[in-house]
Write an enzyme that holds these catalytic residues in place. Structure first.
Site, mmCIF file in Angstrom:
data_model
loop_
_atom_site.group_PDB
_atom_site.id
_atom_site.type_symbol
_atom_site.label_atom_id
_atom_site.label_comp_id
_atom_site.label_asym_id
_atom_site.label_seq_id
_atom_site.Cartn_x
_atom_site.Cartn_y
_atom_site.Cartn_z
ATOM 1 N N ASN A 9 36.169 48.124 26.236
ATOM 2 C CA ASN A 9 36.502 47.014 25.417
ATOM 3 C C ASN A 9 35.712 45.958 25.107
ATOM 4 O O ASN A 9 35.036 44.998 25.867
ATOM 5 C CB ASN A 9 37.772 46.439 25.834
ATOM 6 C CG ASN A 9 38.368 45.191 25.017
ATOM 7 O OD1 ASN A 9 37.755 45.290 23.794
ATOM 8 N ND2 ASN A 9 39.154 44.372 25.527
ATOM 9 N N LYS A 11 35.323 43.522 23.147
ATOM 10 C CA LYS A 11 35.789 42.293 22.491
ATOM 11 C C LYS A 11 34.860 41.748 21.502
ATOM 12 O O LYS A 11 34.601 42.793 20.753
ATOM 13 C CB LYS A 11 35.908 41.233 23.805
ATOM 14 C CG LYS A 11 36.487 42.037 25.007
ATOM 15 C CD LYS A 11 36.948 40.974 25.986
ATOM 16 C CE LYS A 11 37.623 41.855 27.235
ATOM 17 N NZ LYS A 11 38.117 40.777 28.455
ATOM 18 N N HIS A 97 46.677 43.060 24.588
ATOM 19 C CA HIS A 97 45.584 42.529 25.341
ATOM 20 C C HIS A 97 45.983 41.165 25.576
ATOM 21 O O HIS A 97 46.522 40.318 24.904
ATOM 22 C CB HIS A 97 44.215 42.771 24.695
ATOM 23 C CG HIS A 97 43.135 42.457 25.669
ATOM 24 N ND1 HIS A 97 42.801 41.154 26.200
ATOM 25 C CD2 HIS A 97 42.300 43.200 26.788
ATOM 26 C CE1 HIS A 97 41.886 41.324 27.231
ATOM 27 N NE2 HIS A 97 41.763 42.545 27.436
ATOM 28 N N GLU A 99 44.420 38.562 26.088
ATOM 29 C CA GLU A 99 43.508 37.436 25.345
ATOM 30 C C GLU A 99 44.403 37.356 24.048
ATOM 31 O O GLU A 99 44.493 36.494 23.341
ATOM 32 C CB GLU A 99 42.149 37.965 24.843
ATOM 33 C CG GLU A 99 41.094 37.935 26.158
ATOM 34 C CD GLU A 99 40.149 38.722 26.554
ATOM 35 O OE1 GLU A 99 39.531 39.364 25.436
ATOM 36 O OE2 GLU A 99 39.738 38.971 27.495
ATOM 37 N N GLU A 169 46.101 45.116 33.613
ATOM 38 C CA GLU A 169 45.056 44.381 33.561
ATOM 39 C C GLU A 169 45.543 42.926 33.991
ATOM 40 O O GLU A 169 46.170 41.981 33.275
ATOM 41 C CB GLU A 169 44.562 43.684 32.230
ATOM 42 C CG GLU A 169 43.883 45.178 31.543
ATOM 43 C CD GLU A 169 42.819 44.913 30.661
ATOM 44 O OE1 GLU A 169 41.575 45.123 30.858
ATOM 45 O OE2 GLU A 169 43.102 43.892 29.459
ATOM 46 N N GLY A 175 37.307 39.132 33.289
ATOM 47 C CA GLY A 175 36.142 38.348 33.197
ATOM 48 C C GLY A 175 35.815 37.363 34.359
ATOM 49 O O GLY A 175 34.900 36.340 34.039
ATOM 50 N N SER A 215 37.158 42.911 35.697
ATOM 51 C CA SER A 215 36.160 43.032 36.548
ATOM 52 C C SER A 215 35.924 44.285 37.074
ATOM 53 O O SER A 215 35.425 44.505 38.379
ATOM 54 C CB SER A 215 36.301 41.989 37.623
ATOM 55 O OG SER A 215 36.251 40.580 36.879
#
Ligand code: 13P
Length: 256
Positions: A9, A11, A97, A99, A169, A175, A215
């Site tokens: 991904n 992003k 996701h 985000e 996730e 991240g 990660s």
């Protein structure tokens, strides 16, 4: 046998030249893809056609969008529909996701519309779930993931549900460099699989690919990808350079 998947991904990263080089290099440096393996590039909208033109000549590679509209068509300026993605040959799309959930405030009802539209247009949703750090610290992580399952993918009938890929996730691992331990990942993946079995059928649960994201990189992937209920990874940072993405693909290749 469940599909084993390594999905990158990107992003909102890379300009066109870097994007093109990353795909070219990955395609040329990856090991031969086994029949039950799939590698996916989830790229920004403007690169989908370029990426599709490269990927379509390589068996075992597919392309995902990172989002789609919850509306079918019409006066929704700035939106990209599931039907448009299907019309340019996109086979997969991320939905929900973390985000999108936290920064863009996407809610379950909207995510369910996206899932339904993607399935209607023959695109496989990669549906993301996962708890925040607070939830984990308060031992509410199973409850949070259960609610996401119940409010979103479990609203689909069995036939539609069978089309989806799940990505667990944990938000605290995205991240941050903090990866879920193998025990934490296996425990949650087995939990999700058991929920699928109770909601639908044991066979549906056995056939659903559940990816880990957060990660995940070349240093921890071998341990994670070897777990009984982890069927691959949804990779952020480590998918942005061909060398590290290819390493992850090679790890999967060696394991299964
Ligand atoms: P990182 O691998 O950068 O933690 O990102 C994970 C992710 O959000 C993939 O969708």
């Amino acid at each position: 046998m469940r599909l084993k998947i390594v999905a990158g991904n990107w992003k909102m990263n890379h300009y066109i030249n870097e994007a093109e080089a990353l795909i070219t290099e990955t395609l040329h440096s990856s090991p031969q893809v086994a029949h039950n393996h799939l590698n996916i590039f989830a790229v920004p909208f403007p690169y989908l056609t370029m990426a599709q033109n490269q990927v379509k000549h390589h068996e075992g590679f597919a392309l995902a969008a990172q989002n789609c509209s919850s509306f079918e068509a019409g006066a929704y300026t700035g939106e990209v529909s599931a039907g448009m993605l299907a019309s340019i040959g996109v086979s997969h799309c991320l939905v929900g996701h973390s985000e999108r959930r936290s920064i863009f405030n996407e809610k379950s009802s909207e995510l369910l519309h996206k899932l339904q539209l993607l399935i209607k247009h023959g695109i496989t949703p990669i549906w993301c779930c996962g708890e925040q750090l607070n939830d984990r610290n308060q031992m509410h992580h199973f409850e949070v993931v259960s609610k996401q399952l119940n409010d979103e993918v479990f609203q689909l009938n069995e036939q539609d549900f069978s089309r989806i890929i799940i990505a667990y996730e944990p938000v605290w691992a995205i991240g941050t460099g903090l990866t879920a331990s193998p025990a934490q990942a296996q425990e949650m993946h087995a939990f999700i699989r058991s929920k699928i079995a109770s909601k639908y059928h044991h066979q549906v649960a056995e056939q659903t690919s559940i990816l880990y994201g957060g990660s995940c990189n070349a240093d921890n992937a071998a341990e994670l990808f070897a777990l009984a209920d982890v069927d691959g990874g949804l990779i952020g940072g480590a998918s942005l350079k061909a060398a590290s993405f290819v390493k992850l693909i090679s790890i999967m290749h060696e394991l299964h």
